[in-house]
Design an enzyme around this catalytic site. Structure first.
Site, PDB file in Angstrom:
ATOM      1  N   ALA A   1      31.166  40.407  33.598  1.00 25.32           N
ATOM      2  CA  ALA A   1      30.371  40.848  32.441  1.00 25.32           C
ATOM      3  C   ALA A   1      29.118  41.626  32.829  1.00 25.32           C
ATOM      4  O   ALA A   1      28.302  41.957  31.965  1.00 25.32           O
ATOM      5  CB  ALA A   1      29.998  39.641  31.578  1.00 25.32           C
TER       6      ALA A   1
ATOM      7  N   SER B   1      46.359  45.775  31.014  1.00 25.87           N
ATOM      8  CA  SER B   1      46.228  47.233  31.077  1.00 25.87           C
ATOM      9  C   SER B   1      47.518  47.844  30.540  1.00 25.87           C
ATOM     10  O   SER B   1      48.588  47.240  30.658  1.00 25.87           O
ATOM     11  CB  SER B   1      46.049  47.672  32.533  1.00 25.87           C
TER      12      SER B   1
ATOM     13  N   TYR C   1      48.665  46.855  41.164  1.00 27.11           N
ATOM     14  CA  TYR C   1      47.866  46.678  39.934  1.00 27.11           C
ATOM     15  C   TYR C   1      48.784  46.554  38.716  1.00 27.11           C
ATOM     16  O   TYR C   1      48.604  45.662  37.882  1.00 27.11           O
ATOM     17  CB  TYR C   1      46.927  47.885  39.783  1.00 27.11           C
TER      18      TYR C   1
ATOM     19  N   LYS D   1      49.028  43.276  36.349  1.00 30.95           N
ATOM     20  CA  LYS D   1      48.724  43.334  34.912  1.00 30.95           C
ATOM     21  C   LYS D   1      49.954  43.000  34.071  1.00 30.95           C
ATOM     22  O   LYS D   1      49.821  42.452  32.973  1.00 30.95           O
ATOM     23  CB  LYS D   1      48.174  44.722  34.552  1.00 30.95           C
TER      24      LYS D   1
HETATM   25  P1  NAD Z   1      34.633  47.514  36.337  1.00 30.39           P
HETATM   26  O1  NAD Z   1      35.054  47.788  37.726  1.00 30.39           O
HETATM   27  O2  NAD Z   1      33.438  48.186  35.797  1.00 30.39           O
HETATM   28  O3  NAD Z   1      34.477  45.939  36.082  1.00 30.39           O
HETATM   29  C1  NAD Z   1      35.232  44.973  36.742  1.00 30.39           C
HETATM   30  C2  NAD Z   1      34.403  43.715  36.822  1.00 30.39           C
HETATM   31  O4  NAD Z   1      35.187  42.687  37.485  1.00 30.39           O
HETATM   32  C3  NAD Z   1      33.135  43.888  37.650  1.00 30.39           C
HETATM   33  O5  NAD Z   1      32.037  43.353  36.943  1.00 30.39           O
HETATM   34  C4  NAD Z   1      33.400  43.081  38.908  1.00 30.39           C
HETATM   35  O6  NAD Z   1      32.241  42.499  39.477  1.00 30.39           O
HETATM   36  C5  NAD Z   1      34.333  41.996  38.369  1.00 30.39           C
HETATM   37  N1  NAD Z   1      35.074  41.363  39.467  1.00 30.39           N
HETATM   38  C6  NAD Z   1      35.883  41.975  40.378  1.00 30.39           C
HETATM   39  N2  NAD Z   1      36.330  41.074  41.269  1.00 30.39           N
HETATM   40  C7  NAD Z   1      35.802  39.858  40.903  1.00 30.39           C
HETATM   41  C8  NAD Z   1      35.890  38.556  41.441  1.00 30.39           C
HETATM   42  N3  NAD Z   1      36.614  38.286  42.540  1.00 30.39           N
HETATM   43  N4  NAD Z   1      35.220  37.543  40.805  1.00 30.39           N
HETATM   44  C9  NAD Z   1      34.504  37.808  39.685  1.00 30.39           C
HETATM   45  N5  NAD Z   1      34.365  39.022  39.147  1.00 30.39           N
HETATM   46  C10 NAD Z   1      35.005  40.045  39.759  1.00 30.39           C
HETATM   47  O7  NAD Z   1      35.916  47.910  35.465  1.00 30.39           O
HETATM   48  P2  NAD Z   1      36.259  47.788  33.915  1.00 30.39           P
HETATM   49  O8  NAD Z   1      36.918  49.046  33.552  1.00 30.39           O
HETATM   50  O9  NAD Z   1      35.106  47.317  33.116  1.00 30.39           O
HETATM   51  O10 NAD Z   1      37.393  46.667  33.997  1.00 30.39           O
HETATM   52  C11 NAD Z   1      37.394  45.481  33.224  1.00 30.39           C
HETATM   53  C12 NAD Z   1      38.847  45.045  33.054  1.00 30.39           C
HETATM   54  O11 NAD Z   1      39.545  46.032  32.294  1.00 30.39           O
HETATM   55  C13 NAD Z   1      39.623  44.908  34.374  1.00 30.39           C
HETATM   56  O12 NAD Z   1      40.462  43.769  34.323  1.00 30.39           O
HETATM   57  C14 NAD Z   1      40.456  46.172  34.403  1.00 30.39           C
HETATM   58  O13 NAD Z   1      41.623  46.013  35.182  1.00 30.39           O
HETATM   59  C15 NAD Z   1      40.739  46.351  32.942  1.00 30.39           C
HETATM   60  N6  NAD Z   1      41.139  47.717  32.549  1.00 30.39           N
HETATM   61  C16 NAD Z   1      40.292  48.756  32.744  1.00 30.39           C
HETATM   62  C17 NAD Z   1      40.710  50.031  32.361  1.00 30.39           C
HETATM   63  C18 NAD Z   1      39.853  51.248  32.544  1.00 30.39           C
HETATM   64  O14 NAD Z   1      40.356  52.370  32.362  1.00 30.39           O
HETATM   65  N7  NAD Z   1      38.574  51.122  32.879  1.00 30.39           N
HETATM   66  C19 NAD Z   1      41.978  50.222  31.796  1.00 30.39           C
HETATM   67  C20 NAD Z   1      42.795  49.126  31.623  1.00 30.39           C
HETATM   68  C21 NAD Z   1      42.360  47.875  31.998  1.00 30.39           C
END
Ligand code: NAD
Length: 242
Positions: A9, A138, A151, A155
């Site tokens: 978060a 995702s 990935y 997912k």
């Molecule tokens: P982001 O990289 O900004 O955020 C990911 C967060 O996960 C970070 O705050 C990070 O510190 C945390 N994290 C990673 N490894 C961790 C661990 N071992 N323990 C605790 N926290 C951990 O990316 P985002 O885009 O905000 O991604 C959030 C979610 O959305 C993810 O699950 C990602 O796979 C999913 N998602 C993102 C997209 C996109 O296009 N950005 C698309 C589909 C799904």
């Protein structure tokens, strides 16, 4: 006032979700991994507009750390009403270059991390016969993505987990759903070139990349009582991409 724990978060979609829940009058446990400063900034901003939030550190790859995280949140706020498994990583590369370490890291974070958090949060939800779990999958977990095989597999596994667990926990009045975001403007996509982002936007029927707060609204809806008869679902937030 209900309580939600959100992993990852400190930034991106998790950060936007923290603000969305706080605006909807939830107590928010802002969980960060390494980015303490950003986690505390999210908490401060929420408090600035009168919301209730607290920051907690934890690594979701560790079952023990997840138990400690849930216990710390319970000490501060009481039992959880909702858990948002948002934390995730993406390590893009071709399949031939994705060795066992990349597979392990990707599955440990995106799939087993959610498992670890759910295992830690579930006992008190079962006792209270109440709770909502929202997993952040995702669209690649549905369609598959080139150069993102681990990935996509992780997912897709999260979607399977969501559907199976919804069946198992339904009789205990615990709902389990997931969102499947499309391409969202966050640090996760920072390595993509402007041309790549433009192409992805062009392939999206709404002709643009999504914003983190658009995913946050879907997460909030699924966690809230407004979705009280919805479980085992995958809500696409992808601008029509799939
Ligand atoms: P982001 O990289 O900004 O955020 C990911 C967060 O996960 C970070 O705050 C990070 O510190 C945390 N994290 C990673 N490894 C961790 C661990 N071992 N323990 C605790 N926290 C951990 O990316 P985002 O885009 O905000 O991604 C959030 C979610 O959305 C993810 O699950 C990602 O796979 C999913 N998602 C993102 C997209 C996109 O296009 N950005 C698309 C589909 C799904």
């Amino acid at each position: 006032m209900p309580t939600v724990l959100i992993t990852g978060a400190s930034r991106g979609i998790g950060r936007a979700a923290a603000f969305a829940f706080a605006r909807d009058c939830w107590r928010v446990a802002v969980c960060y991994h390494r980015a303490e400063k950003q986690g505390l900034e999210v908490v401060e901003s929420i408090r600035d507009f009168g919301g209730l939030a607290y920051a907690f550190q934890g690594d979701i790859r560790s079952p023990e750390a997840c138990e400690a995280l849930v216990a710390a949140v319970a000490d501060q706020f009481g039992p959880l009403d909702a858990l948002v498994n948002n934390a995730g990583i993406s390590l893009p590369c071709q399949f031939q270059d994705a060795g066992p370490e990349i597979w392990a890291e990707t599955l440990n974070t995106n799939l087993l991390g959610a498992r670890n958090m759910i295992a830690a949060a579930l006992p008190s939800m079962l006792v209270r016969k109440q709770g909502a779990i929202v997993n952040v999958s995702s669209m690649w977990g549905i369609s598959g993505a080139s150069c993102e095989v681990p990935y996509s597999a992780a997912k897709a596994g999260l979607i399977g987990l969501t559907k199976a667990l919804a069946k198992e926990l339904g009789p205990s009045n615990i709902r389990v759903n997931c969102v499947a975001p499309g391409v969202i403007q966050t640090d996760m996509n920072a390595a993509l070139s402007p041309a790549d982002m433009e192409e992805l936007a062009a392939r999206t029927p709404l002709c643009r990349i999504g914003q983190a707060d658009e995913v946050a609204e879907a997460i909030l809806f699924l966690a809230s009582t407004r979705a009280s008869f919805i479980t085992g679902q995958v809500l696409g937030v992808d601008g029509g991409f799939l």
